[in-house]
Enzyme design. Structure first.
Site, PDB file in Angstrom:
ATOM      1  N   ARG A  41      -3.264   5.941  -0.208  1.00 46.56           N
ATOM      2  CA  ARG A  41      -3.912   6.947   0.620  1.00 46.56           C
ATOM      3  C   ARG A  41      -3.022   7.621   1.647  1.00 46.56           C
ATOM      4  O   ARG A  41      -3.391   8.662   2.189  1.00 46.56           O
ATOM      5  CB  ARG A  41      -5.085   6.291   1.350  1.00 46.56           C
ATOM      6  CG  ARG A  41      -4.688   5.092   2.183  1.00 46.56           C
ATOM      7  CD  ARG A  41      -5.888   4.284   2.619  1.00 46.56           C
ATOM      8  NE  ARG A  41      -5.503   3.096   3.373  1.00 46.56           N
ATOM      9  CZ  ARG A  41      -6.359   2.196   3.818  1.00 46.56           C
ATOM     10  NH1 ARG A  41      -7.641   2.356   3.596  1.00 46.56           N
ATOM     11  NH2 ARG A  41      -5.939   1.143   4.486  1.00 46.56           N
ATOM     12  N   ASP A  57      -6.416  -2.694  -8.191  1.00 44.58           N
ATOM     13  CA  ASP A  57      -7.210  -3.260  -7.095  1.00 44.58           C
ATOM     14  C   ASP A  57      -7.531  -4.697  -7.452  1.00 44.58           C
ATOM     15  O   ASP A  57      -7.659  -5.038  -8.636  1.00 44.58           O
ATOM     16  CB  ASP A  57      -8.501  -2.468  -6.884  1.00 44.58           C
ATOM     17  CG  ASP A  57      -9.237  -2.912  -5.613  1.00 44.58           C
ATOM     18  OD1 ASP A  57      -8.963  -2.328  -4.544  1.00 44.58           O
ATOM     19  OD2 ASP A  57     -10.051  -3.854  -5.697  1.00 44.58           O
ATOM     20  N   ARG A  95       0.818  -1.218   0.000  1.00 41.70           N
ATOM     21  CA  ARG A  95       0.000   0.000   0.000  1.00 41.70           C
ATOM     22  C   ARG A  95       0.847   1.262   0.000  1.00 41.70           C
ATOM     23  O   ARG A  95       0.400   2.319   0.453  1.00 41.70           O
ATOM     24  CB  ARG A  95      -0.965   0.037   1.190  1.00 41.70           C
ATOM     25  CG  ARG A  95      -2.079  -0.994   1.136  1.00 41.70           C
ATOM     26  CD  ARG A  95      -3.049  -0.780   2.282  1.00 41.70           C
ATOM     27  NE  ARG A  95      -4.030  -1.863   2.367  1.00 41.70           N
ATOM     28  CZ  ARG A  95      -4.672  -2.198   3.478  1.00 41.70           C
ATOM     29  NH1 ARG A  95      -4.437  -1.536   4.596  1.00 41.70           N
ATOM     30  NH2 ARG A  95      -5.540  -3.180   3.478  1.00 41.70           N
ATOM     31  N   TYR A 133     -15.146 -12.419  -1.361  1.00 45.70           N
ATOM     32  CA  TYR A 133     -15.871 -11.192  -1.699  1.00 45.70           C
ATOM     33  C   TYR A 133     -17.116 -11.500  -2.525  1.00 45.70           C
ATOM     34  O   TYR A 133     -18.198 -10.946  -2.288  1.00 45.70           O
ATOM     35  CB  TYR A 133     -14.964 -10.239  -2.479  1.00 45.70           C
ATOM     36  CG  TYR A 133     -14.032  -9.423  -1.616  1.00 45.70           C
ATOM     37  CD1 TYR A 133     -14.524  -8.541  -0.664  1.00 45.70           C
ATOM     38  CD2 TYR A 133     -12.652  -9.513  -1.771  1.00 45.70           C
ATOM     39  CE1 TYR A 133     -13.671  -7.787   0.121  1.00 45.70           C
ATOM     40  CE2 TYR A 133     -11.791  -8.764  -0.996  1.00 45.70           C
ATOM     41  CZ  TYR A 133     -12.303  -7.903  -0.045  1.00 45.70           C
ATOM     42  OH  TYR A 133     -11.459  -7.164   0.734  1.00 45.70           O
ATOM     43  N   ARG A 148      -6.802  11.953  -6.513  1.00 43.49           N
ATOM     44  CA  ARG A 148      -8.008  11.148  -6.568  1.00 43.49           C
ATOM     45  C   ARG A 148      -9.199  11.818  -5.908  1.00 43.49           C
ATOM     46  O   ARG A 148     -10.227  11.168  -5.682  1.00 43.49           O
ATOM     47  CB  ARG A 148      -7.760   9.803  -5.857  1.00 43.49           C
ATOM     48  CG  ARG A 148      -7.095   8.767  -6.769  1.00 43.49           C
ATOM     49  CD  ARG A 148      -7.613   7.376  -6.542  1.00 43.49           C
ATOM     50  NE  ARG A 148      -9.041   7.349  -6.370  1.00 43.49           N
ATOM     51  CZ  ARG A 148      -9.638   6.777  -5.315  1.00 43.49           C
ATOM     52  NH1 ARG A 148      -8.938   6.221  -4.354  1.00 43.49           N
ATOM     53  NH2 ARG A 148     -10.954   6.779  -5.228  1.00 43.49           N
TER      54      ARG A 148
END
Length: 413
Positions: A104, A149, A100, A224, A113
């Site tokens: 973010r 992703d 990561r 998922y 973004r």
């Protein structure tokens, strides 16, 4: 068209985002000179071109010639510390990157973004290129990881999945029967042309820094799809696994095919290594993992044997490390719960390890952090190969400067 200028931090140059009338953001960047001795970027050279080359027609058609033509950067396998460590060739310094790292934690990423949905950013070659390069400028890690992703290939084949802020992937029509399984068609290169374009753009910008491609492992993708989104207990997933084993294996077989195809696009475009993320595998016992999951992950990993280094990572998988090593990866990622020397013992010979600083350690006082980094390095030195990383992804509250400091600590040994 409006332009937003981004402060990429001290010594990082500047970047901008141009927003077209359609609302699609296009990134460009001016890369500052690198630190002394680092020739990663040339001053003034744009890090992300807005005029990306079209995907090669032969590759888009799936021709075998395109596979052999995708030459990786000459000599990188023998000179890059990250690739050498993956192959258990001891480099002079321990390589380091962060899961990561592209995302973010960086203010320039958040600015880029601000008005762009996650999946849109994963389908824009210029944005993929810019976001992948941002942590390379900030931290000077030994590898970049392709920005994407794990649900991108599922969306590309037509599934209605949205990534909801604060929640994660949400599946509009969960897969819980044969009809749902039938909706999972094969992934073709034409489904993800932006991946090929972005990888080729990045190879022209990264210099001597290897690029890692990645995908979600069949079990995590299945969870998922069956649950309809993130789950704490994976109740529906396990109910199918135990109660409908044929449907379960058919589902994972289909997902293994999709995952392999998604990684194949990245490898053929030129990535230098791949990582298979099995984020939810830690919810299983070792027996269940071996019976219901390992064969499908092994099929994905085996597809790239002898081509690029393969990393296999899961969270809370201390009891699965032996089985994960036997699934066929060259490097097994270890979360922070098991010391690396013990992890290497469980994994067994013939594998390197990756990890495994507690992500929360970045908030510790500097002397404590330095001691923890030193402990991970000392334990990792007992393995046949070691790639330094956190034991999971970078936490959103992390100070980017601390990550740059960790890179310095690791390289200093």
């Amino acid at each position: 068209m409006s332009v937003v200028h981004i402060d990429a931090g001290p010594g990082s140059g500047s970047a901008s985002v141009q927003t077209a009338p359609s609302g699609v953001a296009v990134a460009s960047a001016r890369v500052a000179p690198s630190r002394d001795g680092d020739t990663l970027h040339r001053p003034g050279r744009p890090a992300a071109s807005t005029g990306l080359p079209p995907a090669d027609a032969a590759f888009r058609a799936g021709a075998a010639a395109a596979r052999s033509a995708a030459a990786r950067r000459p000599g990188l396998a023998t000179t890059a510390p990250f690739l050498r460590a993956c192959r258990r060739d001891q480099p002079e310094t321990t390589p380091v990157w962060f899961m990561r790292q592209a995302g973010r934690v960086l203010p320039e990423y958040r600015a880029l973004r601000a008005d762009v949905p996650m999946l849109d950013s994963c389908r824009d070659p210029a944005m993929i290129t810019e976001i992948t390069l941002q942590p390379v400028r900030r931290f000077r890690p030994d590898a970049a990881i392709f920005f994407s992703d794990i649900v991108v290939p599922l969306v590309a084949i037509g599934l209605n999945i949205d990534i909801v802020a604060g929640v994660g992937p949400v599946v509009a029509e969960p897969v819980r029967d044969a009809a749902g399984l039938a909706a999972l068609r094969a992934l073709e290169p034409d489904d993800v042309p932006y991946v090929t374009q972005a990888v080729r753009s990045l190879l022209g910008e990264l210099g001597g820094t290897p690029l890692i491609g990645f995908a979600g492992a069949p079990f995590t993708l299945a969870s998922y799809l069956v649950e309809g989104g993130p789950s704490r207990n994976h109740l529906r997933t396990k109910a199918m696994m135990y109660g409908e084993p044929k449907l379960w294996h058919d589902l994972l077989d289909r997902l293994a095919t999709i995952t392999t195809a998604f990684l194949r696009v990245q490898v053929d475009a030129g990535v230098d290594a791949v990582q298979l993320f099995d984020s939810w595998a830690g919810a299983l016992s070792e027996d269940d993992y071996r019976r219901y999951v390992a064969p499908h992950s092994a099929r994905v990993l085996d597809a790239f044997a002898e081509e690029v280094p393969r990393i296999h990572f899961g969270v809370n998988t201390g009891e699965l490390l032996t089985a994960m090593g036997q699934a066929g990866a060259d490097v097994v990622g270890v979360d922070w719960r098991v010391p690396l020397d013990e992890a290497a013992r469980r994994i067994g010979p013939g594998r390197a390890v990756q990890g495994n600083l507690d992500p929360a350690a970045v908030f510790a006082p500097e002397p404590v952090l330095a001691a923890k980094v030193g402990d991970v390095l000392a334990r990792g030195a007992k393995a046949e190969g070691h790639v330094f990383n956190l034991g999971h992804g970078v936490l959103p509250e992390t100070d980017p400067g601390v990550l740059a400091h960790i890179v310095d600590l690791v390289h200093a040994g």
